[in-house]
Motif scaffolding. Structure first.
Motif, PDB file in Angstrom:
ATOM      1  N   GLN A 135       0.740  -1.110  -0.219  1.00 12.33           N
ATOM      2  CA  GLN A 135      -0.008  -0.272   0.061  1.00 12.33           C
ATOM      3  C   GLN A 135       0.714   1.367   0.031  1.00 12.33           C
ATOM      4  O   GLN A 135       0.439   2.259  -0.634  1.00 12.33           O
ATOM      5  N   CYS A 136       2.232   1.262   0.675  1.00  8.22           N
ATOM      6  CA  CYS A 136       2.800   2.363   0.572  1.00  8.22           C
ATOM      7  C   CYS A 136       3.612   2.732  -0.638  1.00  8.22           C
ATOM      8  O   CYS A 136       4.108   3.760  -0.858  1.00  8.22           O
ATOM      9  N   SER A 137       3.665   1.686  -1.547  1.00  8.91           N
ATOM     10  CA  SER A 137       4.286   1.783  -3.047  1.00  8.91           C
ATOM     11  C   SER A 137       5.639   2.257  -2.730  1.00  8.91           C
ATOM     12  O   SER A 137       6.052   3.061  -3.638  1.00  8.91           O
ATOM     13  N   ALA A 138       6.427   1.896  -1.919  1.00 11.63           N
ATOM     14  CA  ALA A 138       7.957   2.305  -1.897  1.00 11.63           C
ATOM     15  C   ALA A 138       8.782   1.271  -1.679  1.00 11.63           C
ATOM     16  O   ALA A 138       9.870   1.331  -1.433  1.00 11.63           O
ATOM     17  N   PHE A 139       8.310   0.046  -1.766  1.00 11.33           N
ATOM     18  CA  PHE A 139       9.147  -1.302  -1.486  1.00 11.33           C
ATOM     19  C   PHE A 139       8.671  -2.221  -2.632  1.00 11.33           C
ATOM     20  O   PHE A 139       7.883  -2.222  -3.423  1.00 11.33           O
ATOM     21  N   GLY A 140       9.765  -2.924  -2.983  1.00 21.14           N
ATOM     22  CA  GLY A 140       9.585  -4.232  -3.820  1.00 21.14           C
ATOM     23  C   GLY A 140       8.754  -5.260  -3.090  1.00 21.14           C
ATOM     24  O   GLY A 140       8.221  -4.953  -1.930  1.00 21.14           O
TER      25      GLY A 140
END
Length: 227
Positions: free
Chosen positions: A190-195
Protein backbone atom coordinates in the motif's frame (compact mmCIF):
# COMPACT_ATOMS: atom_id res chain seq x y z
CA UNK A 1 18.46 -21.65 10.64
CA UNK A 2 21.24 -19.14 9.91
CA UNK A 3 22.32 -19.22 6.27
CA UNK A 4 19.15 -20.86 4.98
CA UNK A 5 16.90 -19.28 2.40
CA UNK A 6 13.47 -18.28 3.76
CA UNK A 7 11.07 -21.20 3.52
CA UNK A 8 8.03 -19.22 2.44
CA UNK A 9 7.99 -16.79 -0.47
CA UNK A 10 5.37 -14.22 -1.39
CA UNK A 11 2.21 -13.25 0.43
CA UNK A 12 0.38 -15.88 2.42
CA UNK A 13 -2.98 -16.30 4.12
CA UNK A 14 -6.32 -15.19 2.75
CA UNK A 15 -6.09 -12.88 -0.28
CA UNK A 16 -6.73 -9.28 0.69
CA UNK A 17 -9.07 -7.14 -1.35
CA UNK A 18 -8.15 -3.83 -2.99
CA UNK A 19 -9.61 -2.14 0.10
CA UNK A 20 -8.31 -4.41 2.85
CA UNK A 21 -8.85 -2.14 5.84
CA UNK A 22 -12.52 -1.73 6.77
CA UNK A 23 -13.81 0.95 9.15
CA UNK A 24 -12.54 0.33 12.67
CA UNK A 25 -9.62 -1.83 11.53
CA UNK A 26 -7.07 0.47 13.19
CA UNK A 27 -9.18 1.16 16.27
CA UNK A 28 -8.14 -0.10 19.70
CA UNK A 29 -9.87 -0.97 22.95
CA UNK A 30 -7.72 1.58 24.75
CA UNK A 31 -7.61 4.84 22.81
CA UNK A 32 -6.13 6.83 25.70
CA UNK A 33 -2.77 8.56 25.24
CA UNK A 34 -0.11 5.94 24.49
CA UNK A 35 2.43 7.96 26.47
CA UNK A 36 0.56 7.06 29.67
CA UNK A 37 0.41 3.34 28.85
CA UNK A 38 4.09 3.12 27.92
CA UNK A 39 5.25 5.52 30.65
CA UNK A 40 6.10 2.70 33.05
CA UNK A 41 9.32 0.83 32.06
CA UNK A 42 8.77 -2.83 31.18
CA UNK A 43 12.18 -4.51 31.27
CA UNK A 44 10.81 -7.85 30.10
CA UNK A 45 10.91 -9.86 26.88
CA UNK A 46 7.67 -10.33 24.95
CA UNK A 47 8.54 -13.58 23.15
CA UNK A 48 10.24 -16.74 24.37
CA UNK A 49 13.92 -17.65 23.98
CA UNK A 50 13.43 -19.72 20.82
CA UNK A 51 11.58 -16.88 19.09
CA UNK A 52 14.26 -14.39 20.22
CA UNK A 53 16.92 -16.67 18.76
CA UNK A 54 14.97 -16.82 15.49
CA UNK A 55 14.94 -13.01 15.27
CA UNK A 56 18.71 -12.84 15.69
CA UNK A 57 19.26 -15.63 13.16
CA UNK A 58 17.15 -13.77 10.59
CA UNK A 59 19.09 -10.53 11.09
CA UNK A 60 22.32 -12.46 10.66
CA UNK A 61 21.03 -14.30 7.60
CA UNK A 62 20.03 -11.03 5.94
CA UNK A 63 23.24 -9.26 6.90
CA UNK A 64 21.54 -6.59 9.00
CA UNK A 65 24.80 -5.40 10.52
CA UNK A 66 25.52 -1.83 9.40
CA UNK A 67 23.79 1.45 10.30
CA UNK A 68 20.48 0.16 11.68
CA UNK A 69 17.32 1.73 13.10
CA UNK A 70 15.39 -0.45 15.57
CA UNK A 71 11.85 0.93 15.36
CA UNK A 72 9.47 0.80 18.35
CA UNK A 73 12.33 -0.59 20.37
CA UNK A 74 12.88 -1.20 24.08
CA UNK A 75 15.66 -2.29 26.45
CA UNK A 76 16.96 -5.09 24.24
CA UNK A 77 17.49 -5.49 20.49
CA UNK A 78 17.65 -9.11 19.40
CA UNK A 79 20.87 -9.08 17.36
CA UNK A 80 23.29 -11.95 17.86
CA UNK A 81 26.12 -9.47 17.32
CA UNK A 82 25.70 -5.69 17.59
CA UNK A 83 25.44 -3.89 14.25
CA UNK A 84 28.03 -1.25 13.45
CA UNK A 85 25.75 1.59 14.60
CA UNK A 86 22.35 1.03 16.20
CA UNK A 87 19.72 3.71 16.70
CA UNK A 88 16.74 2.71 18.84
CA UNK A 89 13.41 4.54 18.66
CA UNK A 90 10.74 3.88 21.26
CA UNK A 91 8.27 5.30 23.75
CA UNK A 92 10.09 4.86 27.07
CA UNK A 93 13.34 6.68 27.81
CA UNK A 94 14.36 4.35 30.65
CA UNK A 95 13.92 1.28 28.45
CA UNK A 96 15.97 2.80 25.64
CA UNK A 97 18.75 3.89 28.02
CA UNK A 98 18.95 0.28 29.25
CA UNK A 99 19.62 -0.98 25.70
CA UNK A 100 23.34 -1.81 25.81
CA UNK A 101 23.64 -2.17 22.02
CA UNK A 102 22.27 1.30 21.25
CA UNK A 103 24.56 4.07 20.05
CA UNK A 104 21.67 6.56 19.74
CA UNK A 105 18.30 6.70 21.48
CA UNK A 106 15.19 8.49 20.19
CA UNK A 107 12.01 8.86 22.26
CA UNK A 108 9.16 9.26 19.77
CA UNK A 109 5.51 8.18 19.43
CA UNK A 110 4.84 7.03 15.86
CA UNK A 111 1.09 6.85 16.48
CA UNK A 112 1.11 10.54 17.36
CA UNK A 113 3.55 11.53 14.58
CA UNK A 114 4.43 8.88 11.96
CA UNK A 115 7.40 10.88 10.66
CA UNK A 116 10.69 9.47 11.94
CA UNK A 117 12.98 12.24 13.26
CA UNK A 118 15.92 11.31 11.03
CA UNK A 119 17.29 12.68 7.77
CA UNK A 120 16.53 11.19 4.36
CA UNK A 121 18.66 8.16 3.40
CA UNK A 122 20.31 8.05 6.82
CA UNK A 123 20.23 4.32 7.68
CA UNK A 124 21.14 1.06 5.94
CA UNK A 125 18.30 -1.06 7.32
CA UNK A 126 15.29 -0.75 9.63
CA UNK A 127 13.92 -3.49 11.90
CA UNK A 128 10.73 -3.65 13.96
CA UNK A 129 10.34 -6.53 16.42
CA UNK A 130 6.95 -7.53 17.90
CA UNK A 131 5.55 -4.01 17.58
CA UNK A 132 4.02 -3.61 14.11
CA UNK A 133 0.65 -4.67 15.55
CA UNK A 134 0.40 -1.42 17.54
CA UNK A 135 0.70 1.00 14.61
CA UNK A 136 -2.46 3.00 13.99
CA UNK A 137 -1.05 4.76 10.89
CA UNK A 138 1.08 1.98 9.41
CA UNK A 139 1.06 3.14 5.78
CA UNK A 140 2.40 6.55 6.79
CA UNK A 141 5.06 4.92 8.97
CA UNK A 142 6.13 2.43 6.28
CA UNK A 143 6.35 5.28 3.76
CA UNK A 144 8.57 7.26 6.11
CA UNK A 145 10.74 4.21 6.78
CA UNK A 146 11.40 4.17 3.03
CA UNK A 147 12.41 7.83 3.24
CA UNK A 148 15.13 7.21 5.85
CA UNK A 149 16.50 4.09 4.11
CA UNK A 150 19.57 4.26 1.89
CA UNK A 151 19.56 2.58 -1.56
CA UNK A 152 19.02 -1.17 -1.18
CA UNK A 153 17.87 -0.84 2.43
CA UNK A 154 15.50 -3.40 3.93
CA UNK A 155 12.64 -3.01 6.38
CA UNK A 156 12.26 -6.20 8.45
CA UNK A 157 9.17 -6.75 10.61
CA UNK A 158 9.06 -9.73 13.00
CA UNK A 159 6.08 -10.63 15.17
CA UNK A 160 4.38 -13.42 17.09
CA UNK A 161 0.89 -13.93 18.49
CA UNK A 162 1.45 -12.26 21.86
CA UNK A 163 0.25 -8.66 22.28
CA UNK A 164 -0.92 -6.03 24.72
CA UNK A 165 -4.51 -6.67 23.68
CA UNK A 166 -5.87 -3.25 24.62
CA UNK A 167 -3.26 -1.44 22.48
CA UNK A 168 -3.12 -3.73 19.43
CA UNK A 169 -5.31 -2.68 16.51
CA UNK A 170 -8.58 -4.59 16.17
CA UNK A 171 -7.74 -5.88 12.69
CA UNK A 172 -4.73 -7.64 14.19
CA UNK A 173 -6.57 -9.08 17.17
CA UNK A 174 -9.27 -10.71 15.06
CA UNK A 175 -6.89 -12.15 12.45
CA UNK A 176 -5.19 -15.53 12.24
CA UNK A 177 -1.40 -15.80 12.04
CA UNK A 178 -1.71 -16.10 8.26
CA UNK A 179 -3.95 -13.01 8.17
CA UNK A 180 -1.36 -11.05 10.15
CA UNK A 181 1.38 -11.98 7.70
CA UNK A 182 -0.89 -10.80 4.88
CA UNK A 183 -1.67 -7.56 6.73
CA UNK A 184 2.01 -6.61 7.07
CA UNK A 185 2.68 -7.58 3.46
CA UNK A 186 -0.21 -5.31 2.45
CA UNK A 187 1.35 -2.42 4.37
CA UNK A 188 4.43 -2.72 2.15
CA UNK A 189 2.31 -2.87 -0.99
CA UNK A 190 0.00 0.00 0.00
CA UNK A 191 2.81 2.47 0.67
CA UNK A 192 4.19 1.84 -2.87
CA UNK A 193 7.79 2.38 -1.79
CA UNK A 194 9.09 -1.19 -1.54
CA UNK A 195 9.63 -4.19 -3.74
CA UNK A 196 7.69 -7.43 -3.35
CA UNK A 197 7.55 -8.40 0.34
CA UNK A 198 8.87 -11.74 1.54
CA UNK A 199 6.89 -13.66 4.17
CA UNK A 200 8.53 -16.36 6.26
CA UNK A 201 7.75 -18.40 9.35
CA UNK A 202 11.01 -18.46 11.30
CA UNK A 203 10.16 -21.09 13.94
CA UNK A 204 9.35 -24.69 12.93
CA UNK A 205 5.67 -25.54 12.34
CA UNK A 206 5.78 -28.01 15.25
CA UNK A 207 7.37 -25.47 17.62
CA UNK A 208 5.39 -25.51 20.89
CA UNK A 209 6.45 -22.07 22.04
CA UNK A 210 5.85 -18.64 20.55
CA UNK A 211 5.69 -18.71 16.74
CA UNK A 212 7.91 -16.16 15.01
CA UNK A 213 6.94 -14.69 11.63
CA UNK A 214 8.81 -12.19 9.48
CA UNK A 215 7.81 -9.96 6.60
CA UNK A 216 10.41 -7.80 4.89
CA UNK A 217 11.02 -5.89 1.68
CA UNK A 218 13.68 -3.73 0.03
CA UNK A 219 13.27 -0.03 -0.63
CA UNK A 220 12.25 0.56 -4.25
CA UNK A 221 14.69 3.20 -5.43
CA UNK A 222 12.58 3.98 -8.52
CA UNK A 223 9.87 5.47 -6.28
CA UNK A 224 10.13 9.18 -5.50
CA UNK A 225 8.67 10.06 -2.12
CA UNK A 226 7.01 13.38 -1.37
CA UNK A 227 9.02 15.55 1.07
Amino acid sequence: MAGRRPRDRGRQGRPLSDSPFPPGFFGRTDEDDDAAFYGVPRLVTHIDDAAILAVGELYEELGIDGDVLDLMSSWISHFRSPPRHLRVLGMNDAELRANAMAAERIVHDLNDDPRIPLADASVDDVVCCVSVDYLTQPIAVFTDVARVLRPGGRFVCTFSNRVFATKAIRGWLFGTDADRCAIVARYFVQCSAFGEPTVSRRTPPDHRGDPLYAVWATRDQSTRLAP
